[in-house]
Design an enzyme around this catalytic site. Structure first.
Site, PDB file in Angstrom:
ATOM      1  N   LYS A 106       0.674  -1.098  -0.058  1.00  9.64           N
ATOM      2  CA  LYS A 106      -0.005  -0.218  -0.091  1.00  9.64           C
ATOM      3  C   LYS A 106       0.840   1.191   0.245  1.00  9.64           C
ATOM      4  O   LYS A 106       1.813   1.268   0.573  1.00  9.64           O
ATOM      5  CB  LYS A 106      -0.788  -0.024   1.270  1.00  9.64           C
ATOM      6  CG  LYS A 106      -2.135   0.627   1.006  1.00  9.64           C
ATOM      7  CD  LYS A 106      -3.309   0.301   0.252  1.00  9.64           C
ATOM      8  CE  LYS A 106      -4.343   0.949   0.047  1.00  9.64           C
ATOM      9  NZ  LYS A 106      -5.615   0.013  -0.328  1.00  9.64           N
ATOM     10  N   ASN A 220     -15.759   5.815  -5.752  1.00  9.76           N
ATOM     11  CA  ASN A 220     -15.494   4.879  -6.945  1.00  9.76           C
ATOM     12  C   ASN A 220     -16.509   3.604  -6.225  1.00  9.76           C
ATOM     13  O   ASN A 220     -17.115   2.906  -7.130  1.00  9.76           O
ATOM     14  CB  ASN A 220     -14.138   4.584  -7.145  1.00  9.76           C
ATOM     15  CG  ASN A 220     -14.127   3.451  -8.116  1.00  9.76           C
ATOM     16  OD1 ASN A 220     -14.069   2.214  -7.492  1.00  9.76           O
ATOM     17  ND2 ASN A 220     -13.730   3.421  -9.159  1.00  9.76           N
ATOM     18  N   SER A 348      -7.747  -6.451 -10.979  1.00 14.90           N
ATOM     19  CA  SER A 348      -6.331  -5.597 -11.146  1.00 14.90           C
ATOM     20  C   SER A 348      -5.463  -6.913 -11.404  1.00 14.90           C
ATOM     21  O   SER A 348      -4.549  -6.650 -12.215  1.00 14.90           O
ATOM     22  CB  SER A 348      -5.851  -5.200  -9.765  1.00 14.90           C
ATOM     23  OG  SER A 348      -6.248  -3.808  -9.672  1.00 14.90           O
TER      24      SER A 348
END
Ligand code: NAD
Length: 407
Positions: A106, A220, A348
């Site tokens: 992250k 989102n 992803s």
């Protein structure tokens, strides 16, 4: 009210519990208490007015046992090291639960993007990659969008990485614009994954179309979850964002709210609902609560007020450990973040695979594979929880840990 222990300490409690249930002793899991690699960087950029400004940035590669680390980059004025490494820890367990060939990572920059121009944000995004070029990479650490970042930001970061590397490297990031190697279906993947999961578990949860849903956060993730549930006949009775909330007991007109939000930037001023304070969203009269904003929004101080019987955690870490305990005692069923929001990292992974093979998959294939993964994983978690009489969160951590330490 904010719980006192650090986010990372709270997150490690799930590791301890899962290890105990799996009969793993401390030496087998001790390494997972410490992130593998954490970088803090200073990002100094020229501002539009000619002045210079410096920002703090971080990237954490928490654990790469399963493969290159993978995780988003967020822009937020309250970002800090504890948050970044906790988010990377959660990513480690999320990727393991979904059996993806990734570890968890992250990143963040402490910045309020609302105070920056587009060109300043581009310089900051490029500076992040310049400083962390040796940390990230298609086979080392792959970035993605998170809070306040999007395809445009991923496009800038990919371009900067490719420029320094001296060759196109689209697989360094996912969630890119389509013309830079992005994948169809990535934009709504996290909300859609949560939607597929909830729909597959309707029978087990005793819900279905017509059920009342409150969604915290209309970015989102929250927007697409609300949109898909609305299309499927669920009633979205309340929605919030950082500026306020709107509610309608009969169900909000979500397509109209999306149009409104894109022009006015807030949901509270929507004419089709009644305005209320964003803090009240957690206590909305509904069957399903969907936290899709930030971590720790449900805490010791408001957990008892939750009226929903089901929580679908689309945000990362929206419940503190204390809130989790209060809600479990109340009998609330919680579909935990590492399961419920795993649609984003799943697509992803599809994007990364497409980039490496230099192909594009059709949208149908992406939706089908996403649905299959979320459904299979959701059923496995639910079944293990039922067998052991434990929460879905405990079951999800058990399955994930098994995939990390290979028991
Ligand atoms: P985003 O920036 O697009 O949207 C965040 C939304 O939350 C915004 O509408 C913002 O106004 C709102 N918000 C912020 N504070 C709030 C508050 N106190 N009350 C109500 N609303 C508030 O971010 P996003 O990408 O939608 O991410 C949301 C959450 O989902 C984060 O926890 C993120 O880590 C997680 N997540 C995102 C993805 C992804 O693919 N984007 C994947 C997995 C998990």
């Amino acid at each position: 009210m904010v719980d006192q222990s650090s986010l990372h300490e709270q997150a490690l409690l799930h590791l301890d519990e899962a290890a105990q249930r799996l009969g793993l002793d401390e030496p087998a899991i001790a390494y997972l208490r410490i992130p593998e690699e954490t970088m803090q960087v200073r990002l100094t950029i020229p501002m539009d007015d000619g002045s210079q400004r410096s920002f703090a940035g971080w990237r954490c590669r928490y654990d790469s046992t399963r493969g290159p680390t993978k995780g988003g980059v967020r822009f937020h004025p309250a970002s800090n090291l504890d948050e970044v490494l906790t988010l990377a820890f959660w990513m480690t367990f999320k990727c393991a639960l979904l059996a993806l060939p990734y570890g968890g990572g992250k990143g963040a920059i402490r910045v309020d993007p609302d105070t920056m121009s587009r060109t300043e944000l581009e310089r900051l995004s490029r500076a992040f990659i310049k400083q962390l070029f040796h940390v990230v990479g298609p086979d080392r650490d792959i970035i993605a969008p998170d809070v306040n970042t999007n395809a445009t930001v991923m496009g800038w970061m990919t371009d900067e990485y490719s420029r320094i590397a001296g060759h196109p490297s689209p697989a360094v990031a996912t969630g890119k614009p389509l013309d830079q190697g992005g994948s169809l279906g990535r934009e709504d993947a996290t909300g859609r994954g949560g939607f597929y999961l909830l729909r597959r578990l309707e029978k087990q949860l005793g819900i279905g179309p017509g059920a009342r849903v409150a969604v915290q956060g209309f970015g989102n993730v929250g927007l697409h979850m609300a949109r898909l549930l609305h299309e499927a006949g669920y009633r979205i009775v309340a929605v919030s964002d950082s500026r306020g909330a709107t509610g309608n007991a009969g169900g909000l007109d979500i397509p109209a709210l999306i149009v409104h939000k894109s022009s006015s930037k807030d949901v509270a001023s929507f004419a089709g609902g009644e305005k209320f304070d964003a803090a009240g969203l957690v206590a909305a009269d509904c069957d399903i609560l969907v936290p899709a904003a930030l971590e720790s929004t449900v805490h010791e101080g408001n957990a008892a007020a939750v009226r929903a019987g089901i929580i679908v955690e689309l945000a990362n870490g929206p419940l503190t450990a204390q809130a989790d305990a209060i809600l479990e005692r109340k009998g609330v069923i919680i579909l935990p973040d590492i399961l419920a929001n795993a649609g984003g990292v799943s697509v992803s992974w599809f994007e990364w695979e497409q980039n490496r093979a230099n192909v594009s998959w059709p949208l149908e294939r992406i939706h089908d594979q996403l649905r299959t993964r979320m459904e299979e994983c959701g059923l496995a978690v639910f079944e293990l929880a039922r067998q052991h009489g434990i929460s879905c969160r405990s079951a999800a951590y058990m399955l994930a840990l098994k995939n990390i330490v290979k028991v």
